[in-house]
Design a protein around this motif. Structure first.
Motif, mmCIF file in Angstrom:
data_model
loop_
_atom_site.group_PDB
_atom_site.id
_atom_site.type_symbol
_atom_site.label_atom_id
_atom_site.label_comp_id
_atom_site.label_asym_id
_atom_site.label_seq_id
_atom_site.Cartn_x
_atom_site.Cartn_y
_atom_site.Cartn_z
ATOM 1 N N THR A 102 0.920 -1.329 -0.124
ATOM 2 C CA THR A 102 0.128 -0.143 -0.065
ATOM 3 C C THR A 102 0.838 1.171 0.136
ATOM 4 O OG1 THR A 102 -0.057 -0.266 2.367
ATOM 5 C CG2 THR A 102 -1.969 -1.037 1.209
ATOM 6 N N GLN B 51 -5.961 -8.583 -2.556
ATOM 7 C CA GLN B 51 -6.428 -8.220 -1.099
ATOM 8 C C GLN B 51 -7.291 -9.234 -0.390
ATOM 9 O OE1 GLN B 51 -5.130 -5.389 0.284
ATOM 10 N NE2 GLN B 51 -3.803 -5.346 -1.481
ATOM 11 N N ASN C 66 -8.801 -9.581 -9.307
ATOM 12 C CA ASN C 66 -8.260 -8.101 -8.651
ATOM 13 C C ASN C 66 -9.332 -7.201 -9.035
ATOM 14 O OD1 ASN C 66 -6.359 -9.346 -7.296
ATOM 15 N ND2 ASN C 66 -4.803 -8.851 -8.457
ATOM 16 N N ASN D 235 -10.777 -2.328 1.836
ATOM 17 C CA ASN D 235 -10.861 -3.530 1.467
ATOM 18 C C ASN D 235 -11.454 -4.511 2.427
ATOM 19 O OD1 ASN D 235 -9.579 -3.829 -1.226
ATOM 20 N ND2 ASN D 235 -7.607 -2.980 -0.147
#
Length: 998
Positions: free
Chosen positions: A513, A849, A898, A912
């Motif tokens: 991130t 994620q 994704n 997320n």
């Protein structure tokens, strides 16, 4: 028969000493023969004085000399006694260092050191000429607490002023529990170790023999052996099978006795292997430390002697960073002075560096060890120095420290007057750098004195370019041995790690991130600024602000492990200044150190460095400074913000490799691949290194803890802690209290310590069931609990080796070796395409994620299946092409997953957590996506608002989950109670996991 440390270790060691030419001296009924304040054996001392001084000395004169010795023992760590020992006392030699060797060598057992009612008795005391100069303390194998039992006893002895005079006499101390060394222990625990005296705590060294052919062991004298058995009341020991095993010269105890106390070895260590080092305290006062030669320094010294005796004039000593090359040079000023003096030659020593800061640092190191140092300040000063026939103005041993740039065409030694025979010895530091044969500096070095001895010192491989005798470049690569000679001695990084002189390194990537955020910032700046110098972009406030935020949060998470320091290696001076300004806004102190004087004078920079070493400054922010030669053990986190190439790479990385407290690793936090391909540069360097060193390359690679090793460690941690309530410290404490197996407790403690060290790795790769297990603050408390329970069981048997660790699949590209043997251009293109597609698939997989999604797990397994079919280097061109297509399909599937996840996350403002919750609810309940999103988004808003106002709400897990249940009930009252509870649990778990990673 008794079966203890005496019968298993001590008595065999006493007999072994006699095989080395020592006389066993019984102390029974001979108390009056020993001086009570020094334990000098008066009759032996008297007769030996006469022998080595070749004169008649009365017994009264001998006793008077013993009184003079007593007066020297009150000095710091016995420095006055040591000087008397290697020189003379009142004009009388105490030891004979000549080849004739008229010394008397003896060993005794249980000789009491008594003063003011306090007493300790070394198992074996070694005397030369009646003077106790060393001792050996032994334990039986697998004794409770291992060598640490003796180490703790020595801490008490060192702190007891009643023992100080005795301890100041002992030059060498050996501690052994007769087991081989273990590379698994972070502290000396099993094996045979040696040390010299200290003020508070001993530094225990390993000794690994390299020259067995130098050692001579005679057969056992049966009569002497029988006498020792009788004197120690162990007559039955002789015929026992255990004794036959333990009398072997190859046991750990007997091996170190041979290595250290063979007569010539012992004399050499006493004369050349001890150094008193003045250390500056925080108060400005100085404290004296006593150091002893490490075994690689000892064998390097012998190797230098061998080179000289074989007519050599130059050579290279490759000792890895942190192994003490400056100390090696110091020891050899004494050794080589005597070596050449025996041939009627006077020595002059020069220590050559290529940077001013290293010159100052080296000069300080030599001064702290008692040498007179001349630090050359100009070319004219060096011309005068090299032409002089004398170095010292005080009569002390001396050395000249000079920068290579001070050599000139005129700095040439002249022929000495009056038949004085001078031998100059040049120690060339950091010989892998800046010594271009086509340049004038190196030429001036070699012409300064063509008869000089040149000893090149390096901690990294020597790689550069080849030149002919006229200085013309003849190829792209070269072996620097052509300049400085062959290797005299080598001591690789893997050996230094095993000996605990240096630590292994762990390279941490930054969280995805943050990496994406930083990359986006860079791209945005590039769009805004257009074609502009990269260093200006990297120093832009937008980029620096995010960079500093990550660094400070990372440092904060690890600070509680100890008073550690950090270093930020910047990409430019502009970036360094910008980071320094940004750092002023947080809680950590920092100093900015650049190569110029724009931010401080040289004296101020030195003060900042010392303050950092003392723990007064948290961060050093550097550009082109302190990447070599800077030693600060508390520096344990290095934030690498620039790509560094060639030899400078390893030198920079090893700034964090010095042992410090209980740390087992130094940490490199790598930002460099944000803009540069750090791994590619690193691999290119290692490939070059492999070509240079051949088989030795694999040994050198152990500088890093590999990805596979880290994965095994993490898998083992999860296995070890399975079943324990690590989320509740109180319950965890109760569970440990029921365990009385010290081995199991030690294994648990190791797992906790290792998790503490690898926390960021687990967090980065999101290892299932482990990454969210607990935060660093809690693990510190759990470690305290484990340590307390182990301490309560210290009287039980020593721990055994931990169980084998299970492997975890690694998808890291650095673990995949590409070695395609086809060289046809078409096939090479296919191979490159395969590699490119594999990289894309791996990177896309790493973006996922939701790693618990069954679709993700299936795709991950498919990638594993492709890679495990066959060794990649053995694939044919058709197989490569086939797998490339499969990788493309796999990549497309991962990308689609994704993208789907991202679309869901977008419905929850990019969160997320709620993407994962949404997917699980959708799979469990018969609800439409829009319906789920309607109430779940409201839950998110209410929980977020609550935590913003009262973050402590999350600390009580049960209460927090109950609070979320109430919110869910309000938002979707039509659901069943069990369904609402399930949703609340999912939400609470995601928040708790996020908290553990914050």
């Amino acid at each position: 028969m008794k079966y203890n440390e005496d019968t298993r270790v001590k008595i065999p060691a006493l007999v072994h000493f006699t095989r080395l030419g020592y006389t066993y001296l019984s102390i029974k009924n001979k108390e009056s023969e020993f001086d009570k304040e020094t334990n000098i054996h008066i009759p032996t001392f008297h007769t030996s004085l006469n022998a080595i001084n070749d004169e008649e000395i009365s017994i009264e004169e001998a006793k008077n000399l013993i009184n003079k010795i007593k007066a020297t023992l009150s000095s710091d760590l016995g420095i006055d006694f040591y000087n008397a020992l290697i020189k003379n006392l009142e004009g009388k030699k105490l030891l004979d260092f000549s080849p004739d060797d008229k010394n008397t060598y003896q060993v005794v057992t249980e000789l009491p050191c008594k003063h003011n009612g306090d007493e300790f008795r070394p198992d074996i005391t070694i005397l030369i000429n009646g003077i106790p100069l060393a001792f050996v303390e032994v334990k039986k194998p697998h004794n409770s607490n291992g060598i640490q039992a003796e180490d703790k006893r020595m801490d008490y002895r060192l702190s007891n002023k009643n023992f100080r005079s005795f301890l100041n006499m002992f030059q060498i101390m050996v501690f052994s529990n007769n087991l081989p060394y273990s590379d698994e222990e972070n502290i000396p625990f099993q094996g045979a170790f040696y040390a010299t005296t200290a003020e508070k705590t001993l530094f225990l060294n390993r000794f690994k023999e390299e020259r067995n052919d130098d050692l001579h062991i005679t057969p056992i004298n049966e009569q002497i052996q029988d006498f020792i058995f009788k004197d120690t009341n162990s007559p039955l020991l002789k015929n026992s099978p255990e004794y036959k095993t333990n009398i072997s010269p190859n046991t750990p105890t007997n091996s170190i006795i041979t290595s250290l106390f063979s007569k010539e070895r012992f004399k050499m260590l006493l004369r050349y292997g001890i150094a008193y080092v003045a250390k500056t305290l925080d108060t400005g006062a100085t404290k004296l430390e006593k150091h002893i030669m490490r075994y690689p320094q000892f064998f390097a010294t012998l190797a230098i002697r061998d080179m000289l005796e074989n007519g050599g004039k130059k050579g290279i000593i490759w000792h890895t960073q942190g192994s003490g090359k400056t100390a090696l040079a110091y020891y050899n000023t004494h050794f080589l002075k005597d070596y050449f003096q025996a041939n009627g030659q006077i020595t002059q020593f020069f220590f050559i560096v290529d940077r001013l800061d290293l010159a100052n640092q080296s000069a300080d190191e030599f001064r702290s060890r008692g040498l007179e140092v001349k630090l050359v300040g100009s070319k004219d000063e060096f011309i005068e120095c090299i032409k002089s026939t004398s170095q010292s103005s005080s009569g002390k041993d001396s050395i000249v420290v000079v920068n290579i740039h001070k050599f000139s065409h005129d700095s040439i030694a002249k022929l000495p007057d009056y038949g004085i025979n001078i031998q100059r010895i040049f120690f060339i530091d950091e010989a892998h750098r800046s010594y271009n044969p086509s340049g004038s500096f190196l030429a001036n070095l070699f012409t300064a004195d063509s008869n000089s001895i040149k000893i090149a010192l390096t901690g990294t491989p020597l790689i550069g370019a080849v030149y002919d005798e006229n200085g013309n470049r003849i190829s792209a690569k070269y072996d620097s041995k052509a300049i400085f000679g062959n290797y005299i001695h080598k001591y690789y990084y893997n050996q230094s790690i095993a000996d605990h002189y240096t630590l292994r390194l762990i390279r941490e990537d930054i969280l995805t991130t943050y990496k994406e955020s930083l990359r986006a910032t860079l791209q945005e700046l590039e769009v805004q600024q257009g074609a502009i110098d990269t260093k200006l972009i990297l120093s832009h406030p937008s980029y620096v602000k995010k960079l500093v935020a990550y660094i400070t949060e990372d440092f904060k998470a690890h600070r509680f492990q100890g008073d550690i320091g950090g270093m930020i290696v910047c990409a430019s001076s502009e970036q360094a200044k910008a980071i320094y300004e940004e750092m002023k806004s947080n809680e950590f102190s920092s100093a900015l150190i650049l190569s110029d004087n724009s931010t401080g004078t040289n004296e101020e920079k030195k003060q900042w460095q010392n303050a950092f070493k003392k723990g007064e400054i948290d961060f050093l922010i550097v550009y082109n400074m302190l990447l070599t030669g800077f030693d600060a053990p508390r520096l344990k986190r290095l934030y690498l913000g620039r790509v560094i190439k060639d030899h400078s790479l390893l030198q920079t990385l090893t700034r964090v490799n010095r042992p410090y407290k209980d740390f087992r690793f130094g940490y490199i936090i790598d930002f460099a691949d944000i803009k540069k391909e750090f791994d590619k540069t690193n691999q290119a360097y290692f490939n070059e290194l492999q070509a240079e060193l051949g088989d030795a390359f694999e040994e050198y690679r152990s500088i890093f803890k590999t990805q596979e090793e880290i994965q095994k460690d993490l898998a083992n941690i999860k296995e070890v802690l399975f079943g324990f309530n690590v989320k509740n410290a109180e319950e965890f404490s109760k569970e440990l209290a029921t365990i009385d197996d010290k081995q199991e407790l030690q294994t648990i403690r190791r797992a906790l310590q290792l998790y503490q060290e690898l926390h960021n790795i687990a967090k980065l790769h999101e290892y299932e069931g482990l990454a969210n297990l607990f935060d660093l603050e809690k693990i510190h408390h759990l470690l305290s609990i484990a340590n307390a329970q182990i301490q309560a069981l210290r009287d039980k048997e020593i721990l055994q080796n931990a169980q084998d660790m299970d492997a975890i699949l690694s998808l890291a590209l650095e673990d995949v070796k590409f070695d395609f043997k086809k060289i046809d251009e078409h096939e090479l293109a296919i191979a490159d395409k395969f590699r490119e597609q594999l990289i894309k698939a791996q990177r896309e997989l790493a973006k996922t994620q939701d790693i618990k999604d069954p679709k993700f797990l299936t795709l991950k397994e498919e990638l594993q299946r492709i890679l495990s079919k066959k060794n990649i280097e053995e694939l044919t061109s058709s197989e490569i092409e086939e797998n490339t297509i499969k990788l493309l399909e796999l990549y497309n599937s991962i990308q689609a997953l994704n993208e789907s996840n991202q679309r869901i996350a977008n419905q929850y403002e990019g969160d997320n957590k709620f993407m994962r919750i949404h997917k699980q609810i959708h799979s469990q309940l018969n609800l439409a996506n829009t319906q789920i999103n309607h109430f779940l988004l409201e839950v998110k808003h209410q929980v977020d608002d609550t935590l913003l106002n009262n973050y402590a709400q999350i600390n009580n897990e049960k209460r927090f989950e109950g609070y979320i249940r109430d919110i869910v009930k309000t938002c979707v009252p039509q659901l069943e109670r069990e369904q609402r509870q399930n949703i609340a649990s999912l939400v609470a778990r995601e928040y708790q996991n996020e908290r553990n990673f914050s």
